[in-house]
Design a protein around this motif. Structure first.
Motif, PDB file in Angstrom:
ATOM      1  N   ASP A   1       0.839  -1.203   0.000  1.00 26.07           N
ATOM      2  CA  ASP A   1       0.000   0.000   0.000  1.00 26.07           C
ATOM      3  C   ASP A   1       0.868   1.245   0.000  1.00 26.07           C
ATOM      4  O   ASP A   1       1.881   1.308   0.703  1.00 26.07           O
ATOM      5  CB  ASP A   1      -0.893   0.042   1.242  1.00 26.07           C
ATOM      6  CG  ASP A   1      -1.990  -0.993   1.218  1.00 26.07           C
ATOM      7  OD1 ASP A   1      -2.564  -1.210   0.140  1.00 26.07           O
ATOM      8  OD2 ASP A   1      -2.268  -1.588   2.267  1.00 26.07           O
ATOM      9  N   SER A   2       0.443   2.233  -0.782  1.00 26.67           N
ATOM     10  CA  SER A   2       1.098   3.539  -0.796  1.00 26.67           C
ATOM     11  C   SER A   2       0.006   4.586  -0.958  1.00 26.67           C
ATOM     12  O   SER A   2      -1.166   4.250  -1.133  1.00 26.67           O
ATOM     13  CB  SER A   2       2.114   3.631  -1.938  1.00 26.67           C
ATOM     14  OG  SER A   2       1.450   3.680  -3.182  1.00 26.67           O
ATOM     15  N   ALA A   3       0.390   5.845  -0.929  1.00 28.92           N
ATOM     16  CA  ALA A   3      -0.587   6.926  -1.108  1.00 28.92           C
ATOM     17  C   ALA A   3      -1.241   6.842  -2.490  1.00 28.92           C
ATOM     18  O   ALA A   3      -2.381   7.260  -2.665  1.00 28.92           O
ATOM     19  CB  ALA A   3       0.093   8.280  -0.924  1.00 28.92           C
ATOM     20  N   ARG A   4      -0.544   6.276  -3.474  1.00 23.84           N
ATOM     21  CA  ARG A   4      -1.078   6.166  -4.843  1.00 23.84           C
ATOM     22  C   ARG A   4      -2.091   5.045  -4.998  1.00 23.84           C
ATOM     23  O   ARG A   4      -2.884   5.047  -5.919  1.00 23.84           O
ATOM     24  CB  ARG A   4       0.060   5.955  -5.825  1.00 23.84           C
ATOM     25  CG  ARG A   4       0.959   7.173  -5.941  1.00 23.84           C
ATOM     26  CD  ARG A   4       1.950   7.046  -7.062  1.00 23.84           C
ATOM     27  NE  ARG A   4       1.261   6.751  -8.303  1.00 23.84           N
ATOM     28  CZ  ARG A   4       1.716   5.914  -9.228  1.00 23.84           C
ATOM     29  NH1 ARG A   4       2.839   5.271  -9.050  1.00 23.84           N
ATOM     30  NH2 ARG A   4       1.047   5.697 -10.335  1.00 23.84           N
ATOM     31  N   GLY A   5      -2.015   4.002  -4.133  1.00 21.60           N
ATOM     32  CA  GLY A   5      -2.911   2.858  -4.266  1.00 21.60           C
ATOM     33  C   GLY A   5      -2.247   1.597  -3.773  1.00 21.60           C
ATOM     34  O   GLY A   5      -1.385   1.642  -2.900  1.00 21.60           O
ATOM     35  N   VAL A   6      -2.629   0.470  -4.365  1.00 16.87           N
ATOM     36  CA  VAL A   6      -2.090  -0.833  -3.963  1.00 16.87           C
ATOM     37  C   VAL A   6      -1.360  -1.449  -5.149  1.00 16.87           C
ATOM     38  O   VAL A   6      -1.862  -1.442  -6.270  1.00 16.87           O
ATOM     39  CB  VAL A   6      -3.224  -1.783  -3.501  1.00 16.87           C
ATOM     40  CG1 VAL A   6      -2.672  -3.165  -3.159  1.00 16.87           C
ATOM     41  CG2 VAL A   6      -3.977  -1.195  -2.321  1.00 16.87           C
ATOM     42  N   THR A   7      -0.178  -1.984  -4.889  1.00 21.49           N
ATOM     43  CA  THR A   7       0.550  -2.766  -5.875  1.00 21.49           C
ATOM     44  C   THR A   7       0.519  -4.204  -5.391  1.00 21.49           C
ATOM     45  O   THR A   7       0.850  -4.474  -4.236  1.00 21.49           O
ATOM     46  CB  THR A   7       1.999  -2.272  -6.028  1.00 21.49           C
ATOM     47  OG1 THR A   7       1.968  -0.908  -6.450  1.00 21.49           O
ATOM     48  CG2 THR A   7       2.758  -3.107  -7.052  1.00 21.49           C
ATOM     49  N   ARG A   8       0.102  -5.113  -6.274  1.00 24.77           N
ATOM     50  CA  ARG A   8      -0.024  -6.525  -5.906  1.00 24.77           C
ATOM     51  C   ARG A   8       0.955  -7.362  -6.706  1.00 24.77           C
ATOM     52  O   ARG A   8       1.010  -7.269  -7.930  1.00 24.77           O
ATOM     53  CB  ARG A   8      -1.438  -7.021  -6.170  1.00 24.77           C
ATOM     54  CG  ARG A   8      -2.426  -6.412  -5.227  1.00 24.77           C
ATOM     55  CD  ARG A   8      -3.781  -7.061  -5.356  1.00 24.77           C
ATOM     56  NE  ARG A   8      -4.607  -6.569  -4.269  1.00 24.77           N
ATOM     57  CZ  ARG A   8      -5.856  -6.184  -4.398  1.00 24.77           C
ATOM     58  NH1 ARG A   8      -6.444  -6.267  -5.576  1.00 24.77           N
ATOM     59  NH2 ARG A   8      -6.524  -5.746  -3.368  1.00 24.77           N
ATOM     60  N   LEU A   9       1.691  -8.193  -6.004  1.00 20.55           N
ATOM     61  CA  LEU A   9       2.565  -9.178  -6.622  1.00 20.55           C
ATOM     62  C   LEU A   9       1.938 -10.526  -6.320  1.00 20.55           C
ATOM     63  O   LEU A   9       1.699 -10.853  -5.161  1.00 20.55           O
ATOM     64  CB  LEU A   9       3.970  -9.089  -6.027  1.00 20.55           C
ATOM     65  CG  LEU A   9       4.945 -10.145  -6.538  1.00 20.55           C
ATOM     66  CD1 LEU A   9       6.296  -9.511  -6.811  1.00 20.55           C
ATOM     67  CD2 LEU A   9       5.094 -11.269  -5.556  1.00 20.55           C
ATOM     68  N   ARG A  10       1.628 -11.290  -7.364  1.00 25.03           N
ATOM     69  CA  ARG A  10       0.992 -12.607  -7.201  1.00 25.03           C
ATOM     70  C   ARG A  10       1.775 -13.632  -7.998  1.00 25.03           C
ATOM     71  O   ARG A  10       2.270 -13.347  -9.093  1.00 25.03           O
ATOM     72  CB  ARG A  10      -0.455 -12.606  -7.720  1.00 25.03           C
ATOM     73  CG  ARG A  10      -1.395 -11.737  -6.925  1.00 25.03           C
ATOM     74  CD  ARG A  10      -1.677 -12.364  -5.566  1.00 25.03           C
ATOM     75  NE  ARG A  10      -2.583 -11.573  -4.782  1.00 25.03           N
ATOM     76  CZ  ARG A  10      -2.248 -10.574  -3.990  1.00 25.03           C
ATOM     77  NH1 ARG A  10      -0.995 -10.219  -3.879  1.00 25.03           N
ATOM     78  NH2 ARG A  10      -3.152  -9.913  -3.299  1.00 25.03           N
ATOM     79  N   PHE A  11       1.850 -14.831  -7.453  1.00 28.11           N
ATOM     80  CA  PHE A  11       2.514 -15.925  -8.143  1.00 28.11           C
ATOM     81  C   PHE A  11       1.503 -16.744  -8.908  1.00 28.11           C
ATOM     82  O   PHE A  11       0.347 -16.856  -8.511  1.00 28.11           O
ATOM     83  CB  PHE A  11       3.266 -16.811  -7.144  1.00 28.11           C
ATOM     84  CG  PHE A  11       4.347 -16.064  -6.417  1.00 28.11           C
ATOM     85  CD1 PHE A  11       5.429 -15.539  -7.104  1.00 28.11           C
ATOM     86  CD2 PHE A  11       4.269 -15.858  -5.056  1.00 28.11           C
ATOM     87  CE1 PHE A  11       6.417 -14.830  -6.445  1.00 28.11           C
ATOM     88  CE2 PHE A  11       5.244 -15.164  -4.386  1.00 28.11           C
ATOM     89  CZ  PHE A  11       6.327 -14.645  -5.081  1.00 28.11           C
ATOM     90  N   ARG A  12       1.946 -17.334 -10.022  1.00 30.85           N
ATOM     91  CA  ARG A  12       1.054 -18.149 -10.840  1.00 30.85           C
ATOM     92  C   ARG A  12       0.549 -19.347 -10.046  1.00 30.85           C
ATOM     93  O   ARG A  12      -0.599 -19.733 -10.138  1.00 30.85           O
ATOM     94  CB  ARG A  12       1.759 -18.643 -12.096  1.00 30.85           C
ATOM     95  CG  ARG A  12       0.774 -19.438 -12.957  1.00 30.85           C
ATOM     96  CD  ARG A  12       1.353 -20.214 -14.070  1.00 30.85           C
ATOM     97  NE  ARG A  12       2.116 -19.426 -15.014  1.00 30.85           N
ATOM     98  CZ  ARG A  12       2.754 -19.982 -16.013  1.00 30.85           C
ATOM     99  NH1 ARG A  12       2.741 -21.282 -16.185  1.00 30.85           N
ATOM    100  NH2 ARG A  12       3.441 -19.249 -16.844  1.00 30.85           N
TER     101      ARG A  12
END
Length: 118
Positions: free
Chosen positions: A91-102
């Motif tokens: 989470d950051s002020a800009r939004g959410v970055t998600r890292l997901r594995f296959r």
């Protein structure tokens, strides 16, 4: 799915360890900005490493791309009921970055050798 919040003081060590455990796993990185449509940054790229640097978290991918999350506010790991790590939410002020594995697996179920290290 469960989420576990990682305390900020543990971020550098956690990111280095998490990146090592999941090195070469195929990862997708998506951004969910607060005021814009979702944006996919990478699809099925091997994870090289993760680190905290200069007030940001950097996701290094096998194609040479680096996704930086500037001024992160929280870091959560997504875990299955069996304890498998599915990925991270940053989470950051800009939004959410998600890292997901296959695919998810317990690290002890794998041989621990990345294809690039063979």
């Amino acid at each position: 799915m469960n989420q576990r919040e990682i305390p900020r003081r543990e971020w550098p060590q956690f990111l280095e360890s998490f990146g090592r455990r999941h090195r070469s796993w195929l990862a997708t990185v998506e951004e969910w900005p607060r005021e814009a449509p979702e944006r996919t940054r990478a699809v099925d790229q091997p994870l090289e490493s993760l680190d905290a640097q200069d007030g940001a978290i950097a996701i290094h991918l096998g194609d040479g791309a680096v996704v930086r999350v500037e001024a992160p506010q929280s870091l959560r790991v997504d875990i299955t009921e069996r304890g498998e790590e599915l990925g991270l939410d940053l989470d950051s002020a800009r939004g959410v970055t998600r890292l997901r594995f296959r695919a998810a697996a317990l690290p002890e179920e794998l041989d621990g050798i990345a294809p690039s290290e063979r």
